[in-house]
Enzyme design. Structure first.
Site, short mmCIF file in Angstrom:
data_model
loop_
_atom_site.label_atom_id
_atom_site.label_comp_id
_atom_site.label_asym_id
_atom_site.label_seq_id
_atom_site.Cartn_x
_atom_site.Cartn_y
_atom_site.Cartn_z
N CYS A 8 0.80 -1.07 -0.04
CA CYS A 8 0.20 -0.02 0.07
C CYS A 8 0.90 1.40 -0.10
O CYS A 8 1.46 1.44 -0.75
CB CYS A 8 -1.09 -0.10 1.25
SG CYS A 8 -2.64 0.76 0.71
N HIS A 21 -3.80 -4.93 0.29
CA HIS A 21 -3.25 -5.41 1.63
C HIS A 21 -3.24 -6.95 1.70
O HIS A 21 -4.19 -7.49 2.04
CB HIS A 21 -4.12 -5.05 2.79
CG HIS A 21 -3.87 -3.62 3.17
ND1 HIS A 21 -2.90 -3.15 3.99
CD2 HIS A 21 -4.52 -2.27 2.50
CE1 HIS A 21 -2.72 -1.73 4.00
NE2 HIS A 21 -3.78 -1.34 3.11
N GLU A 29 -1.75 -9.00 3.34
CA GLU A 29 -1.80 -9.56 4.57
C GLU A 29 -3.10 -9.99 5.26
O GLU A 29 -2.95 -10.99 6.42
CB GLU A 29 -0.89 -8.63 5.60
CG GLU A 29 -1.64 -7.49 5.86
CD GLU A 29 -1.39 -6.30 4.99
OE1 GLU A 29 -1.30 -6.48 3.99
OE2 GLU A 29 -1.66 -4.97 5.44
N1 GLN Z 1 -2.12 6.75 2.68
C1 GLN Z 1 -2.09 5.90 1.45
C2 GLN Z 1 -3.42 6.20 0.71
O1 GLN Z 1 -4.49 6.60 1.28
C3 GLN Z 1 -1.77 4.58 1.74
C4 GLN Z 1 -2.68 3.87 2.57
C5 GLN Z 1 -2.28 2.63 3.19
O2 GLN Z 1 -1.01 2.53 2.99
N2 GLN Z 1 -3.14 1.81 3.65
O3 GLN Z 1 -3.58 5.85 -0.52
#
Ligand code: GLN
Length: 533
Positions: A382, A507, A509
């Site tokens: 992410c 994600h 995970e």
């Molecule tokens: N801050 C980033 C976004 O909003 C990444 C978010 C994250 O790592 N879950 O896109």
């Protein structure tokens, strides 16, 4: 109301962090091994509607379900143990309950009545406790917080009423307590447990089973004493010693007959199958053949609960590869831009964590540059992926100003908001959340890991790779290995010449299960194992 679904309430006493989530998950696993369908629901007494708006320093990771609910991290344990996908129905908070009741009140649905904690709030809690009626053989309900907390009272009261309505034999109350060892007198002390049960009984709840966390064995005498003072049967006082790994808890519970007693009290007669696959997994964690060290770069590293699912996913991947994953925690905020190599050191791989906000970003970018150039396996998740795109844009493509629109408006916002997110002003539940399909490009490392061209992964972010720059990034050697099926959103990137350099917008995970592991984590750890061979 008669139903065949059996309910188990799990409450905690004495102090927090005793591991109610692990205890609930372990019991669920043991009951599933008897062939029963089991789900677990968490009831959290805080007023936030969900933990999505909470700082990870306070509340740890926000766990995301397929249906896009932002939930308590215990739901992660549940899914990892019982290998099932849960949904927003599995996590209720005081905030949601009040929101529902106040919304009904404003619509005039209470027909002029005074709206009160009992019965209106408790009825709404009971309605949610009954959400799985008839769907599962057993529903385990974990009540967050510690018995005696002001805010848990409505949940206790609702569970008391619920137990009465469903009748004995259909509902079980399990209380998790702590039996401390006092060094000075060399004794285990049962008084905190007695007091905790007393508070529970003041709420009208007589526990059926006590699970006693302790650093020392509870002998027969101690168990008899607890049983007598707390009014439970002696064989229902279950010892729960500290485990070497949390995944050993189901085996430990089985040895202590915990699930047999639960099954007997609920009239569940099926025999338990042996936990063969699970035990093999635990043994691999306990006696791995090798070790790897992964640098874990994030800004919440003092509070590792903030990265719970990633840590567990790496442990699962280690078990699959028969290796132990050691963590080298690196605070991205303290990463200097000069001797990054010294700080990161001789690691076998580096993972850059998800996150929000600008703090620590430049440190992450420096760290990524180092591992990209040093050919050390890299996995960006992410925000970690967004940082690797920025790093690539700055140092390979040559756009020195490259940045994310989240941090700075520049000419090359290679990461930016896509249209639908531009109009959103509310904070809670408004990100791109939950499961989305992703098309995987053949011939890539991502494809090699997944072995499939269409996958599903969970999301929690606002920003995306900016399509305006994709062609130029690709021309410079960054391969887009996964996109949304319509090709409009970049989901995965990688560098083909690098031993393993993969960034993912989602994600992964959240989909790693104890005995299954996740293909990307497995491939990453495997690549890390090659580094110092
Ligand atoms: N801050 C980033 C976004 O909003 C990444 C978010 C994250 O790592 N879950 O896109």
């Amino acid at each position: 109301m008669a139903t065949k679904t059996k309910y188990i309430f799990i409450t905690g006493g004495v102090l927090s962090s005793l591991g109610k989530g692990i205890a609930s998950s372990s019991l669920a696993l043991l009951l599933k091994a008897r062939g029963y369908s089991v789900t677990i629901a968490k009831f959290d007494p805080y007023i936030n509607v969900d933990p999505g708006t909470m700082n990870p320093f306070q509340h740890g990771e926000v766990y995301v379900t397929d249906d896009g609910a932002e939930t308590d991290l215990d739901l992660g344990h549940y899914e990892r143990y019982i290998d099932d996908s849960l949904s927003k129905r599995n996590n209720t908070t005081t905030g949601q309950i009040y929101h529902e009741v106040i919304t009904k009140e404003r619509k005039g649905q209470y027909l002029g009545k005074t709206v009160q904690v009992v019965p209106h709030i408790t009825n709404e809690i009971k309605r949610r406790m009954s959400a799985f009626d008839g769907e599962y053989d057993v529903v385990i309900i974990e009540i967050g917080g510690t018995v005696g907390d002001i805010e848990s009272f409505p949940f206790m009261e609702a569970s008391r009423q619920f137990s009465l309505e469903r009748g004995r034999g259909n509902v079980l109350n399990i209380h998790l307590t702590y039996v401390p060892f006092i060094k000075a007198s060399g004794e285990l002390k049962t008084k905190p447990t007695q007091h905790s049960v007393k508070v529970l009984m003041e709420n009208g709840i007589q526990p059926d089973i006590l699970v006693c966390r302790s650093e020392h064995k509870l002998n027969k005498e101690i168990r008899a004493k607890i049983a007598l003072f707390c009014n439970v049967e002696e064989d229902s006082v279950i010892e729960a010693l500290d485990a070497e790994t949390i995944y050993e808890v189901p085996n430990m519970f089985a040895k202590r007959n915990f699930d047999n007693i639960v099954a007997k009290k609920l009239g569940l007669t099926a025999e338990r199958q042996r936990l063969t696959t699970w035990t093999r997994f635990v043994n691999r964690i306990k006696s791995p053949e090798s070790e790897v060290t992964i640098a874990f770069v994030g800004k919440y590293i003092q509070h590792q609960d903030a990265y719970k699912s990633i840590v567990e996913a790496l442990i699962h991947a280690g078990a699959i590869n028969n290796t132990k994953v050691n963590f080298k925690w690196i605070d991205s905020e303290t990463l200097p831009d000069e001797n990054v190599d010294e700080v990161i050191g001789k690691v076998d791989g580096m993972l850059v964590a998800p996150g929000f906000g600008q703090r620590g970003i430049e440190g992450k970018i420096d760290a990524i540059r180092y591992v990209r150039e040093a050919n050390i396996p890299f996995f960006g998740i992410c925000l970690g992926m967004q940082c690797c795109v920025i790093e690539f844009a700055r140092h390979v493509v040559g756009w020195e100003d490259a940045n994310s629109g989240e941090f700075k408006k520049v000419e090359h916002n290679v990461i930016d908001l896509m249209n639908e997110q531009r109009e959103i002003t509310d904070k809670g539940g408004t990100m791109r959340l939950g499961s989305y399909p992703c098309a995987v490009k053949k011939g890539t490392k991502a494809y090699k890991a997944y072995g499939e061209t269409l996958i599903d992964e969970r999301h929690r972010h606002r920003y995306e790779v900016n399509n305006e720059y994709v062609a130029q990034l690709e021309e410079a050697g960054l391969v887009v290995s996964g996109t949304s099926p319509d090709g409009k959103l970049v989901e995965m990137v990688e560098i083909p010449e690098h031993p393993w350099f993969v960034g993912v917008q989602f994600h992964p995970e959240f989909k790693s299960r104890a005995v299954k592991g996740h293909p990307l984590f497995t491939a990453f750890v495997k690549a890390a194992m090659q580094v110092h061979k």
